[in-house]
Design an enzyme around this catalytic site. Structure first.
Site, PDB file in Angstrom:
ATOM      1  N   ASP A  58      36.942  61.261  66.327  1.00 35.39           N
ATOM      2  CA  ASP A  58      36.949  61.052  64.885  1.00 35.39           C
ATOM      3  C   ASP A  58      35.545  60.635  64.431  1.00 35.39           C
ATOM      4  OD1 ASP A  58      39.466  60.347  62.697  1.00 35.39           O
ATOM      5  OD2 ASP A  58      37.443  59.614  62.227  1.00 35.39           O
ATOM      6  N   HIS A  82      47.055  67.017  62.409  1.00 37.84           N
ATOM      7  CA  HIS A  82      46.286  66.350  63.460  1.00 37.84           C
ATOM      8  C   HIS A  82      46.995  65.091  63.906  1.00 37.84           C
ATOM      9  CE1 HIS A  82      44.890  64.930  59.526  1.00 37.84           C
ATOM     10  NE2 HIS A  82      44.687  63.751  60.083  1.00 37.84           N
ATOM     11  N   ASN A 129      49.685  61.100  60.233  1.00 40.73           N
ATOM     12  CA  ASN A 129      49.834  60.658  58.849  1.00 40.73           C
ATOM     13  C   ASN A 129      50.327  61.841  58.021  1.00 40.73           C
ATOM     14  OD1 ASN A 129      48.862  58.009  59.291  1.00 40.73           O
ATOM     15  ND2 ASN A 129      46.747  58.735  59.204  1.00 40.73           N
ATOM     16  N   GLN A 141      47.157  60.478  54.502  1.00 42.62           N
ATOM     17  CA  GLN A 141      46.642  61.769  54.999  1.00 42.62           C
ATOM     18  C   GLN A 141      45.511  62.253  54.103  1.00 42.62           C
ATOM     19  OE1 GLN A 141      49.543  64.962  55.349  1.00 42.62           O
ATOM     20  NE2 GLN A 141      48.067  66.332  56.351  1.00 42.62           N
ATOM     21  N   SER A 142      44.359  62.539  54.711  1.00 46.96           N
ATOM     22  CA  SER A 142      43.202  62.985  53.922  1.00 46.96           C
ATOM     23  C   SER A 142      42.763  64.389  54.285  1.00 46.96           C
ATOM     24  CB  SER A 142      42.041  62.003  54.079  1.00 46.96           C
ATOM     25  OG  SER A 142      41.635  61.933  55.427  1.00 46.96           O
ATOM     26  N   HIS A 162      46.273  61.453  65.593  1.00 40.01           N
ATOM     27  CA  HIS A 162      45.255  60.462  65.962  1.00 40.01           C
ATOM     28  C   HIS A 162      45.665  59.856  67.308  1.00 40.01           C
ATOM     29  CE1 HIS A 162      43.473  59.896  61.811  1.00 40.01           C
ATOM     30  NE2 HIS A 162      44.646  60.399  61.467  1.00 40.01           N
TER      31      HIS A 162
HETATM   32  P1  5GP Z   1      43.992  61.507  58.039  1.00 45.56           P
HETATM   33  O1  5GP Z   1      43.503  60.439  57.105  1.00 45.56           O
HETATM   34  O2  5GP Z   1      44.156  62.829  57.336  1.00 45.56           O
HETATM   35  O3  5GP Z   1      45.184  61.115  58.842  1.00 45.56           O
HETATM   36  O4  5GP Z   1      42.835  61.655  59.117  1.00 45.56           O
HETATM   37  C1  5GP Z   1      41.711  62.446  58.941  1.00 45.56           C
HETATM   38  C2  5GP Z   1      40.674  61.943  59.899  1.00 45.56           C
HETATM   39  O5  5GP Z   1      39.673  62.933  60.010  1.00 45.56           O
HETATM   40  C3  5GP Z   1      39.963  60.663  59.437  1.00 45.56           C
HETATM   41  O6  5GP Z   1      40.158  59.643  60.419  1.00 45.56           O
HETATM   42  C4  5GP Z   1      38.501  61.081  59.307  1.00 45.56           C
HETATM   43  O7  5GP Z   1      37.608  60.077  59.742  1.00 45.56           O
HETATM   44  C5  5GP Z   1      38.426  62.323  60.170  1.00 45.56           C
HETATM   45  N1  5GP Z   1      37.443  63.309  59.736  1.00 45.56           N
HETATM   46  C6  5GP Z   1      37.258  63.782  58.477  1.00 45.56           C
HETATM   47  N2  5GP Z   1      36.306  64.717  58.465  1.00 45.56           N
HETATM   48  C7  5GP Z   1      35.862  64.837  59.752  1.00 45.56           C
HETATM   49  C8  5GP Z   1      34.888  65.660  60.379  1.00 45.56           C
HETATM   50  O8  5GP Z   1      34.201  66.483  59.754  1.00 45.56           O
HETATM   51  N3  5GP Z   1      34.711  65.510  61.715  1.00 45.56           N
HETATM   52  C9  5GP Z   1      35.451  64.612  62.444  1.00 45.56           C
HETATM   53  N4  5GP Z   1      35.201  64.541  63.754  1.00 45.56           N
HETATM   54  N5  5GP Z   1      36.397  63.833  61.893  1.00 45.56           N
HETATM   55  C10 5GP Z   1      36.595  63.942  60.559  1.00 45.56           C
END
Ligand code: 5GP
Ligand code: ZN
Length: 117
Positions: free
Chosen positions: A30, A100, A87, A94-95, A102
């Site tokens: 991450d 995915h 998430n 979720q962003s 974690h």
């Molecule tokens: P979410 O919030 O959707 O569950 O998790 C998305 C994750 O993707 C976040 O922890 C964020 O730090 C990670 N992330 C977002 N953009 C990138 C990227 O370009 N490269 C990597 N390695 N991680 C990313």
């Protein structure tokens, strides 16, 4: 899928620190780690999230658990313990809308996940 940041990591358009890859999945660190080990495990196929999994995706999605365990082994956190989290939607934070998991570990975690309560 056009514009999807994780699809761009799959194709190599965006660099990532990969820790595992095979025919169906990819695992990479991450960008903004929340623990000593914070790895994201994704299917190569674009699936928007947990609620978009179709029956034909189930084998590839189930495989993510095996990859998560392989990552935990190579990170040396099987004995100490780790968490595998998906998430889904706004309340979960979720962003990125490419499925995915974690894989987080290397430090004791709290439970339940509501720090303000
Ligand atoms: P979410 O919030 O959707 O569950 O998790 C998305 C994750 O993707 C976040 O922890 C964020 O730090 C990670 N992330 C977002 N953009 C990138 C990227 O370009 N490269 C990597 N390695 N991680 C990313
Ligand atoms: Zn995608």
């Amino acid at each position: 899928m056009n514009g999807c940041i994780f699809c761009k990591i799959v194709t190599g358009e965006i660099p990532a620190t990969k820790v595992f890859e095979d025919e169906h999945a990819l695992a990479f660190r991450d960008l903004d780690p929340k623990a000593p080990t914070h790895v994201l495990v994704i299917p190569r196929k674009h699936i928007t999230g947990m609620t978009s999994i179709e029956p034909e995706d189930e084998a590839a999605v189930g495989h993510l658990f095996s990859v998560a365990t392989a990552v935990a082994k190579s990170e040396g956190i099987v004995r100490s313990g780790f968490r595998a989290i998906v998430n889904s939607g706004p309340d979960a934070g979720q962003s990125v809308y490419h499925l995915h998991m974690h894989v987080i570990g290397g430090k004791a975690m709290g439970w339940p996940p509501f720090p303000g309560d």
